[in-house]
Write a protein that holds these residues in place. Structure first.
Motif, mmCIF file in Angstrom:
data_model
loop_
_atom_site.group_PDB
_atom_site.id
_atom_site.type_symbol
_atom_site.label_atom_id
_atom_site.label_comp_id
_atom_site.label_asym_id
_atom_site.label_seq_id
_atom_site.Cartn_x
_atom_site.Cartn_y
_atom_site.Cartn_z
ATOM 1 N N ILE A 151 -3.394 12.784 13.509
ATOM 2 C CA ILE A 151 -3.768 14.084 13.362
ATOM 3 C C ILE A 151 -3.895 14.528 11.956
ATOM 4 C CG2 ILE A 151 -3.278 16.565 13.694
ATOM 5 C CD1 ILE A 151 -1.877 15.874 16.236
ATOM 6 N N ALA A 152 -5.031 14.989 11.426
ATOM 7 C CA ALA A 152 -5.331 15.407 10.058
ATOM 8 C C ALA A 152 -5.763 16.856 9.888
ATOM 9 C CB ALA A 152 -6.206 14.272 9.549
ATOM 10 N N ALA A 167 0.957 5.258 -4.991
ATOM 11 C CA ALA A 167 -0.568 5.041 -5.224
ATOM 12 C C ALA A 167 -1.401 4.667 -4.282
ATOM 13 C CB ALA A 167 -0.619 4.125 -6.616
ATOM 14 N N GLY A 168 -0.634 3.506 -3.340
ATOM 15 C CA GLY A 168 -1.308 3.107 -1.991
ATOM 16 C C GLY A 168 -1.151 3.707 -0.738
ATOM 17 N N PHE A 169 -1.747 3.216 0.132
ATOM 18 C CA PHE A 169 -1.160 3.897 1.697
ATOM 19 C C PHE A 169 0.126 3.458 2.117
ATOM 20 C CE2 PHE A 169 -5.856 4.037 1.166
ATOM 21 C CZ PHE A 169 -6.156 5.350 1.373
ATOM 22 N N VAL A 170 0.731 4.291 2.958
ATOM 23 C CA VAL A 170 2.036 3.777 3.300
ATOM 24 C C VAL A 170 2.040 3.907 4.755
ATOM 25 C CG1 VAL A 170 4.477 4.542 3.552
ATOM 26 C CG2 VAL A 170 3.448 4.589 1.333
ATOM 27 N N TYR A 189 -8.134 16.830 0.351
ATOM 28 C CA TYR A 189 -6.983 16.050 0.900
ATOM 29 C C TYR A 189 -6.568 16.763 2.212
ATOM 30 C CZ TYR A 189 -6.150 14.343 -3.783
ATOM 31 O OH TYR A 189 -6.072 13.595 -4.786
ATOM 32 N N HIS A 190 -5.741 16.129 3.036
ATOM 33 C CA HIS A 190 -5.579 16.112 4.323
ATOM 34 C C HIS A 190 -4.033 15.914 4.554
ATOM 35 C CE1 HIS A 190 -9.724 16.646 5.362
ATOM 36 N NE2 HIS A 190 -9.758 17.103 6.388
ATOM 37 N N LEU A 191 -3.221 16.595 5.226
ATOM 38 C CA LEU A 191 -1.642 16.392 5.602
ATOM 39 C C LEU A 191 -1.953 15.641 6.930
ATOM 40 C CD1 LEU A 191 1.318 17.606 5.075
ATOM 41 C CD2 LEU A 191 0.790 17.633 7.285
ATOM 42 N N TYR A 192 -1.607 14.375 7.131
ATOM 43 C CA TYR A 192 -1.699 13.823 8.581
ATOM 44 C C TYR A 192 -0.421 13.170 8.682
ATOM 45 C CZ TYR A 192 -1.420 9.424 5.611
ATOM 46 O OH TYR A 192 -0.773 8.393 5.102
ATOM 47 N N TYR A 193 -0.285 13.224 10.231
ATOM 48 C CA TYR A 193 1.132 12.830 10.898
ATOM 49 C C TYR A 193 0.732 12.337 12.309
ATOM 50 C CZ TYR A 193 0.216 17.514 12.831
ATOM 51 O OH TYR A 193 -0.249 18.621 13.486
ATOM 52 N N PRO A 194 1.691 11.503 13.035
ATOM 53 C CA PRO A 194 1.221 10.886 14.249
ATOM 54 C C PRO A 194 1.087 12.215 15.542
ATOM 55 C CG PRO A 194 2.985 9.799 13.336
ATOM 56 C CD PRO A 194 2.849 10.906 12.596
ATOM 57 N N VAL A 209 -0.083 12.440 3.099
ATOM 58 C CA VAL A 209 -1.161 13.371 2.386
ATOM 59 C C VAL A 209 -2.147 12.467 1.560
ATOM 60 C CG1 VAL A 209 -2.099 15.026 0.581
ATOM 61 C CG2 VAL A 209 -0.078 15.262 1.839
ATOM 62 N N ARG A 210 -3.365 12.436 2.046
ATOM 63 C CA ARG A 210 -4.602 11.449 1.166
ATOM 64 C C ARG A 210 -5.751 12.262 1.597
ATOM 65 N NH1 ARG A 210 -0.745 9.694 -0.485
ATOM 66 N NH2 ARG A 210 0.097 7.411 -0.400
ATOM 67 N N LEU A 211 -6.613 11.822 1.095
ATOM 68 C CA LEU A 211 -8.452 12.229 1.062
ATOM 69 C C LEU A 211 -8.631 12.011 2.519
ATOM 70 C CD1 LEU A 211 -9.867 11.052 -2.131
ATOM 71 C CD2 LEU A 211 -9.093 13.430 -1.737
ATOM 72 N N GLY A 212 -9.330 13.130 3.173
ATOM 73 C CA GLY A 212 -9.817 13.282 4.424
ATOM 74 C C GLY A 212 -10.563 11.866 4.837
ATOM 75 N N GLU A 213 -11.560 11.490 3.867
ATOM 76 C CA GLU A 213 -11.994 9.894 4.576
ATOM 77 C C GLU A 213 -11.333 8.969 4.503
ATOM 78 O OE1 GLU A 213 -13.942 8.600 0.130
ATOM 79 O OE2 GLU A 213 -15.092 9.778 1.610
ATOM 80 N N THR A 214 -10.121 8.806 4.158
ATOM 81 C CA THR A 214 -9.283 7.647 4.117
ATOM 82 C C THR A 214 -8.081 7.751 5.228
ATOM 83 O OG1 THR A 214 -7.653 8.649 2.455
ATOM 84 C CG2 THR A 214 -9.612 6.886 1.837
ATOM 85 N N VAL A 215 -7.833 8.691 6.254
ATOM 86 C CA VAL A 215 -6.954 9.083 7.115
ATOM 87 C C VAL A 215 -7.433 7.995 8.372
ATOM 88 C CG1 VAL A 215 -5.754 10.772 8.536
ATOM 89 C CG2 VAL A 215 -6.424 11.270 6.176
ATOM 90 N N GLU A 216 -6.333 7.593 8.932
ATOM 91 C CA GLU A 216 -6.559 6.592 10.195
ATOM 92 C C GLU A 216 -6.915 7.634 11.296
ATOM 93 O OE1 GLU A 216 -6.621 3.562 10.409
ATOM 94 O OE2 GLU A 216 -5.856 2.942 8.372
#
Length: 297
Positions: A156-157, A131-134, A272-277, A145-152
């Motif tokens: 890369i999102a 439920a939280g950010f990891v 939703y966005h998939l994000y990775y370093p 995978v998180r909502l776009g506005e919450t990605v660091e």
């Protein structure tokens, strides 16, 4: 370098990164006792204490921190080269670890994986629902995978779903003896189902917007849950008003089991966005999943 020293250094890196023998053992696929034995052997050979152990935590000593900083880039380089070699294989293979929330897992990831996995038996996907950010780097996930506005910002999102909107809903039975809220402020007079997410630390504030005016409303009620499925059940049972993803509750709105309120206060926002370093080397398996998930409007 002796083979056992190499293995023990890998064990040390895993424990130092995870700050836990239990989590590190799970990542390496070994027992905690074997991992503890390896660390003791390394410390004995170096004649240095590398980790400080308590009943609740594990942390590197000054010597351990220095070893961690110096070793990590070299082992990451080895892992990157191994991944590059794997890329030469004709058929994508390997394990992909993704952390996500339950809503994205059910509505986006699972449908995509149901199409992908039968055609690629050498690919294994681990979905970790949280439920939280990891911290995907520290926890060794390939992506999140998180909502776009919450990605660091340093990630890369890639969008993997359409814009979403929230929906305030309750059962007809709940409103049988109550007036429907006309504005978000009216929610103060209602029994609301609160969500508690680890990321926020406290209860989630319901976010509304209309004509550029934003409102964050702290609601009160008899039920507090940490999963949207439980909030939905509470709403269906007439316990109170829940605030949930619109597509998640739409079938119940269509059937008449739920009443949708405050619709003009719930505009769509980035989905939703998939994000990775950005520095991550993409394996063929990961690239395949990324291409499958990429949202095409």
């Amino acid at each position: 370098m002796a083979r056992e020293t190499m293995a023990d250094l890998q064990a040390f890196l895993a424990v130092a990164r995870a700050r836990s023998f239990t989590r590190a053992a799970a990542q390496l696929g070994v027992s905690t006792s074997a991992l503890s034995h390896a660390i003791r052997g390394l410390e004995t050979r170096l004649d240095l204490r590398l980790l400080t152990r308590t009943t609740r935590s594990v942390a590197p000593t000054e010597a351990g921190e220095r070893l961690l900083v110096s070793l990590a880039p070299h082992f990451e380089g080895i892992e990157a080269e191994l991944a590059a070699i794997t890329a030469l294989r004709d058929k994508p293979a390997g394990t992909i670890r993704v952390t996500t929330g339950i809503h994205a897992a059910e509505t986006i990831l699972w449908p995509a994986l149901a199409r992908l996995l039968p055609d690629y038996p050498d690919i294994q996907v681990e979905l970790n629902v949280h439920a939280g950010f990891v911290d995907i780097v520290a926890e060794r996930f390939d992506a999140g995978v998180r909502l776009g506005e919450t990605v660091e910002q340093d990630m890369i999102a890639i969008p993997i779903g359409p814009d979403v909107s929230m929906a305030a809903v309750a059962s007809p039975a709940y409103f049988a003896a109550r007036d429907m809220p006309a504005t978000p402020h009216d929610l103060a007079q209602h029994n609301c189902v609160n969500l508690r997410f680890p990321t926020y630390g406290g209860l989630y504030a319901w976010e509304f917007e209309r004509e550029g005016r934003e409102l964050n409303v702290r609601v009160q009620g008899q039920m507090i849950v940490n999963e949207i499925s439980l909030a939905l059940r509470a709403a269906l049972n007439g316990t109170g008003i829940a605030y949930l993803p619109g597509d998640y509750v739409q079938p119940h709105i269509n059937s008449g089991a739920l009443v949708h309120i405050l619709q003009d206060w719930c505009p769509p926002f980035a989905g939703y966005h998939l994000y990775y370093p950005s520095r991550r080397h993409q394996s063929p398996a990961f690239a395949l999943l990324l291409n499958l998930l990429r949202y095409r409007a």
